[in-house]
Design a protein around this motif. Structure first.
Motif, PDB file in Angstrom:
ATOM      1  N   VAL A  50       0.839  -1.205   0.000  1.00 34.93           N
ATOM      2  CA  VAL A  50       0.000   0.000   0.000  1.00 34.93           C
ATOM      3  C   VAL A  50       0.875   1.256   0.000  1.00 34.93           C
ATOM      4  CG1 VAL A  50      -1.711   1.324   1.306  1.00 34.93           C
ATOM      5  CG2 VAL A  50      -1.911  -1.165   1.151  1.00 34.93           C
ATOM      6  N   ILE A  51       1.873   1.281   0.890  1.00 36.06           N
ATOM      7  CA  ILE A  51       2.722   2.462   1.000  1.00 36.06           C
ATOM      8  C   ILE A  51       3.526   2.679  -0.277  1.00 36.06           C
ATOM      9  CG2 ILE A  51       4.682   3.458   2.261  1.00 36.06           C
ATOM     10  CD1 ILE A  51       3.620   2.127   4.780  1.00 36.06           C
ATOM     11  N   MET A  52       3.926   1.585  -0.933  1.00 35.57           N
ATOM     12  CA  MET A  52       4.730   1.707  -2.153  1.00 35.57           C
ATOM     13  C   MET A  52       3.993   2.470  -3.248  1.00 35.57           C
ATOM     14  SD  MET A  52       7.805   0.542  -1.926  1.00 35.57           S
ATOM     15  CE  MET A  52       8.272   0.299  -3.626  1.00 35.57           C
ATOM     16  N   LEU A  70      -3.140   5.087   2.823  1.00 26.91           N
ATOM     17  CA  LEU A  70      -3.390   4.157   3.926  1.00 26.91           C
ATOM     18  C   LEU A  70      -4.826   4.264   4.426  1.00 26.91           C
ATOM     19  CD1 LEU A  70      -0.156   4.362   6.116  1.00 26.91           C
ATOM     20  CD2 LEU A  70      -1.062   2.327   5.003  1.00 26.91           C
ATOM     21  N   MET A  71      -5.317   5.487   4.540  1.00 25.63           N
ATOM     22  CA  MET A  71      -6.693   5.691   4.999  1.00 25.63           C
ATOM     23  C   MET A  71      -7.691   5.103   4.008  1.00 25.63           C
ATOM     24  SD  MET A  71      -6.329   9.608   6.400  1.00 25.63           S
ATOM     25  CE  MET A  71      -8.105   9.812   6.574  1.00 25.63           C
ATOM     26  N   GLU A  72      -7.472   5.346   2.726  1.00 22.36           N
ATOM     27  CA  GLU A  72      -8.387   4.832   1.698  1.00 22.36           C
ATOM     28  C   GLU A  72      -8.383   3.313   1.677  1.00 22.36           C
ATOM     29  OE1 GLU A  72      -7.575   6.484  -2.095  1.00 22.36           O
ATOM     30  OE2 GLU A  72      -8.208   8.503  -1.546  1.00 22.36           O
ATOM     31  N   HIS A  73      -7.198   2.730   1.835  1.00 20.67           N
ATOM     32  CA  HIS A  73      -7.105   1.282   1.820  1.00 20.67           C
ATOM     33  C   HIS A  73      -7.892   0.676   2.981  1.00 20.67           C
ATOM     34  CE1 HIS A  73      -5.452  -2.744   1.443  1.00 20.67           C
ATOM     35  NE2 HIS A  73      -5.179  -2.690   2.735  1.00 20.67           N
ATOM     36  N   GLY A  98     -11.579   1.190   2.233  1.00 20.13           N
ATOM     37  CA  GLY A  98     -12.005   0.422   1.065  1.00 20.13           C
ATOM     38  C   GLY A  98     -12.195  -1.045   1.361  1.00 20.13           C
ATOM     39  N   ASN A  99     -11.465  -1.562   2.344  1.00 20.18           N
ATOM     40  CA  ASN A  99     -11.598  -2.968   2.718  1.00 20.18           C
ATOM     41  C   ASN A  99     -12.696  -3.193   3.754  1.00 20.18           C
ATOM     42  OD1 ASN A  99      -9.555  -3.556   1.025  1.00 20.18           O
ATOM     43  ND2 ASN A  99      -8.100  -4.228   2.586  1.00 20.18           N
ATOM     44  N   GLY A 100     -13.420  -2.122   4.088  1.00 16.97           N
ATOM     45  CA  GLY A 100     -14.486  -2.247   5.063  1.00 16.97           C
ATOM     46  C   GLY A 100     -13.988  -2.440   6.477  1.00 16.97           C
ATOM     47  N   GLU A 101     -12.715  -2.132   6.713  1.00 14.60           N
ATOM     48  CA  GLU A 101     -12.154  -2.284   8.046  1.00 14.60           C
ATOM     49  C   GLU A 101     -12.471  -1.047   8.891  1.00 14.60           C
ATOM     50  OE1 GLU A 101      -7.981  -2.835   7.480  1.00 14.60           O
ATOM     51  OE2 GLU A 101      -8.264  -4.316   5.902  1.00 14.60           O
ATOM     52  N   GLN A 102     -12.514  -1.249  10.168  1.00 13.45           N
ATOM     53  CA  GLN A 102     -12.706  -0.112  11.066  1.00 13.45           C
ATOM     54  C   GLN A 102     -11.431   0.713  11.095  1.00 13.45           C
ATOM     55  OE1 GLN A 102     -13.847  -1.181  15.011  1.00 13.45           O
ATOM     56  NE2 GLN A 102     -14.121   0.928  15.703  1.00 13.45           N
ATOM     57  N   LEU A 103     -11.554   2.017  10.933  1.00 10.68           N
ATOM     58  CA  LEU A 103     -10.395   2.901  10.894  1.00 10.68           C
ATOM     59  C   LEU A 103      -9.707   2.894  12.266  1.00 10.68           C
ATOM     60  CD1 LEU A 103      -9.061   4.816   8.836  1.00 10.68           C
ATOM     61  CD2 LEU A 103     -10.288   6.680   9.916  1.00 10.68           C
ATOM     62  N   ASN A 104      -8.474   2.404  12.302  1.00  6.01           N
ATOM     63  CA  ASN A 104      -7.725   2.327  13.547  1.00  6.01           C
ATOM     64  C   ASN A 104      -6.846   3.561  13.658  1.00  6.01           C
ATOM     65  OD1 ASN A 104      -5.755   1.765  15.557  1.00  6.01           O
ATOM     66  ND2 ASN A 104      -6.116  -0.434  15.310  1.00  6.01           N
TER      67      ASN A 104
END
Length: 492
Positions: A139-141, A269-272, A275-281
Motif C-alpha cells: 500500500v505504501i509503495m 493508507l486511509m483509503e485502503h 475500502g476494505n471495510g475495516e474499522q479505521l484504527n
C-alpha cells in the motif's frame, strides 16, 4: 573501637561490595554462556557481554563509533555483545549480511529494541511481520511509484529553492544541520502526510521539529518507563506528534478529496483501510504516519548534510556536477528556472554517483535489528535462537573488498557497473532483502533535486573544516556543520 572492629568495618565497607560485584559479574558470564545452543557443535562468536543487566549498552551509546571500531579490530566481522537488555551478535561484511537479509522470515525476523517498539508502536511497518508487513508495504509503495514521484518533484523543488534563498541571506555563519532538518521535515510533512505550510505555522512547525528530535534522541534507550528516563521522554514527545497527526487525519476524513492534486502516503493508507471495510484504527494510522515522518526526514537530512560537507571539501567534484548540469542545459539561462521532472533527473548520472558515494561513506542509518528464529550457523559460529542480530551498514561499507581506496571520496567509482557495483550487499545504504527501505526511490529523487539546486545556486565554505560525525541514532555532525553561503559566481 578496637583493631578487629576496624578491620571488620573496612571489610564490610570495601571488600564485601567488591566481592558481591565480582560474584555478580561471574554469574552474569555464566548466564550469558548458558545461552549457547548445545545441539549445535559450533562455538558462540568471540566478544564480551559487559556488565550485569546493562551489558555494553552504555559504552555503545556514549562512545558509539570508537566502541564499534574497537570491537571490529579485536573480534572481526562477527562478535557477541549484550545491548539494550538482550544478548546480541553484530554482523558485517557482504557475505555475512547477505545471509542475514535473505533469511528474513526463515532464519531471522525484524525485532528492534524494546524502546523502539514501544515508542514507534506495534502498528508501524517496521514492527509488522509476514503477511501484514507485505500487505502494508504494498500500500505504501503506491505513494512512491514513478507517477507519484513526478507529482512530488515541483513541491520538493519549491521548498529547496526557497530554503537556499534564505541561506544566501543568512550572513557569515549558518548552522547547516538544523536548517537541513527543518527543510526535510517540511518536505516530508507536505508530501507524505499532506500537511500544507499554512496548517502548522512557524511556531507549530518548530514545536513538531523539537518533539521529533526529542523522540529520536530517546529511541534507543533502556526499557524503563519512569519519570525523566529516556523512554519516558521519548513517549512524551511522541504523544505531541500523535496529537498533531490526529488533527490532520480528522481533517482529511472531513475533506474527502486530497489537496494538491496527488494522494500522499497517509491518504492511501486511509483509503485502503476504508475500502476494505475495516474499522479505521486511529492509533495504527498515527504510528504509521510517525514512522513515515521519521524515515522521510531524519535520514534525508543526514544524507543532505553529508552531501554539503563532501562537496564543500571536494570542489573538483562540485565542478563536475556543474559541468553535467551545463551539458543538460540546466546551469545557465532560462532552463535553470524551469521545473525539473523525472526524465531530466534520471539523466543526471554523475550527480547520482555523488549521492551514492555520500551514502557509502556516511550512511544515515548505521544498521538494522533482527532476531534469530532458530539457531543458525554463520561463518563458523552459532547464533542461538532468540538472540538479537544487528547487521552493520557502515562497517560493511568500510570492509567491502570491492571498494578500492575506501576512505577517498570518489564518485567516479560508481560510474562503471563493474567491479564495484557488482555485489549488491557491499553497498546497502537502504538495507536489503524483503525489508529494504520502502522510501528509497523518494530519497534518491529528493537528494538529487537538493544537489541540483545547491550546485547551481550556491558556493559555500565549511567554517570548521571536515566535520566529526556522530551517531545518535542517525549520523550527524557534532558541530552542526557551520558554513558560509554565497551566490554561485558562474565560474566552472
Amino acid at each position: 573501637m578496637g583493631f578487629s572492629a576496624l578491620v571488620a568495618s573496612a571489610l564490610c565497607t570495601f571488600l564485601l561490595p567488591l566481592l558481591l560485584f565480582l560474584a555478580a559479574v561471574r554469574l552474569w558470564d555464566l548466564y550469558c554462556a548458558s545461552g549457547r545452543d548445545p545441539s549445535c557443535p559450533l562455538p558462540l562468536p568471540p566478544g564480551t557481554m559487559g556488565l550485569p543487566f546493562f551489558g555494553e549498552t552504555l559504552q555503545m551509546v556514549l562512545q558509539r563509533r570508537k566502541f564499534l571500531q574497537m570491537k571490529r579490530r579485536k573480534y572481526g566481522f562477527i562478535y557477541k555483545t549484550h545491548l539494550f537488555g538482550r544478548p546480541t551478535v553484530r554482523v558485517m561484511g557482504a557475505e555475512n549480511v547477505r545471509h542475514i537479509l535473505l533469511g528474513e522470515h526463515r532464519l531471522v525476523s525484524v525485532q528492534w529494541p524494546a524502546s523502539v517498539r514501544t515508542i514507534l508502536g506495534s502498528g508501524c511497518l517496521s514492527n509488522l511481520h509476514n503477511g501484514q508487513h507485505k500487505h502494508r508495504k504494498k500500500v505504501i509503495m503506491r505513494a512512491f511509484s514513478r507517477d507519484a514521484l513526478q507529482h512530488y518533484v515541483p513541491v520538493i523543488q519549491e521548498e529547496v529553492s526557497g530554503c537556499l534563498t534564505r541561506w544566501l541571506g543568512a550572513g557569515p555563519c549558518l548552522l547547516v544541520y538544523p536548517e537541513v532538518k527543518r527543510l526535510m521535515f517540511r518536505i516530508a510533512m507536505r508530501i507524505l502526510l499532506g500537511f500544507q505550510p499554512r496548517q502548522a505555522g512557524p511556531d507549530g512547525e518548530q514545536q513538531l521539529v523539537e518533539a521529533f528530535e526529542e523522540m529520536i534522541r530517546n529511541l534507543f534507550s533502556l526499557p524503563i518507563d519512569v519519570p525523566f528516563s529516556g523512554l519516558y521522554r521519548g513517549l512524551r514527545a511522541r504523544n505531541i506528534i500523535h496529537a498533531k497527526i490526529e488533527e490532520n487525519i480528522r481533517a482529511k476524513m472531513a475533506r474527502k478529496e486530497p489537496e494538491g492534486g496527488y494522494k500522499d502516503a497517509l491518504q492511501l493508507l486511509m483509503e485502503h483501510t476504508q475500502g476494505n471495510g475495516e474499522q479505521l484504527n486511529m492509533q495504527e494510522l498515527k504510528e504509521s504516519a510517525t514512522e513515515l515522518l521519521f524515515g522521510g526526514h531524519e535520514t534525508t537530512a543526514s544524507a543532505a548534510t553529508s552531501l554539503i560537507a563532501f562537496l564543500g571539501l571536494h570542489h573538483d567534484v562540485l565542478q563536475k556536477v556543474r559541468k553535467e548540469l551545463q551539458v543538460k542545459g540546466l546551469l545557465f539561462g532560462p532552463n535553470q528556472e524551469k521545473q525539473l521532472d523525472m526524465e531530466v533527473l534520471e539523466q543526471l548520472k554523475y550527480t547520482g554517483c555523488v549521492i551514492k558515494e555520500t551514502l557509502r561513506l556516511s550512511p544515515p542509518v548505521p544498521g538494522g535489528f533482527r532476531i534469530a528464529l532458530k539457531t543458525l550457523e554463520l561463518n563458523g559460529y552459532q547464533i542461538p535462537k532468540g538472540w538479537n542480530v544487528i547487521y552493520s551498514i557502515c562497517d560493511t561499507h568500510d570492509v567491502a573488498d570491492l571498494f578500492t581506496n575506501k576512505d577517498e571520496f570518489n564518485p567516479d567509482r560508481f560510474m562503471s557497473p563493474s567491479p564495484e557495483d557488482s555485489s549488491r550487499f557491499s553497498f546497502i545504504p537502504f538495507g536489503g532483502g524483503l525489508r529494504s527501505c520502502v522510501g528509497k526511490e523518494f530519497a534518491k529523487v529528493l537528494l538529487k533535486i537538493f544537489t541540483v539546486e545547491l550546485a547551481r545556486s550556491c558556493d559555500w565554505e565549511l567554517l570548521n573544516g571536515p566535520p566529526t560525525m556522530k551517531t545518535g541514532p542517525i549520523v550527524y555532525p557534532v558541530d552542526n556543520l557551520p558554513a558560509k553561503f554565497i551566490g554561485f559566481s558562474g565560474q566552472i
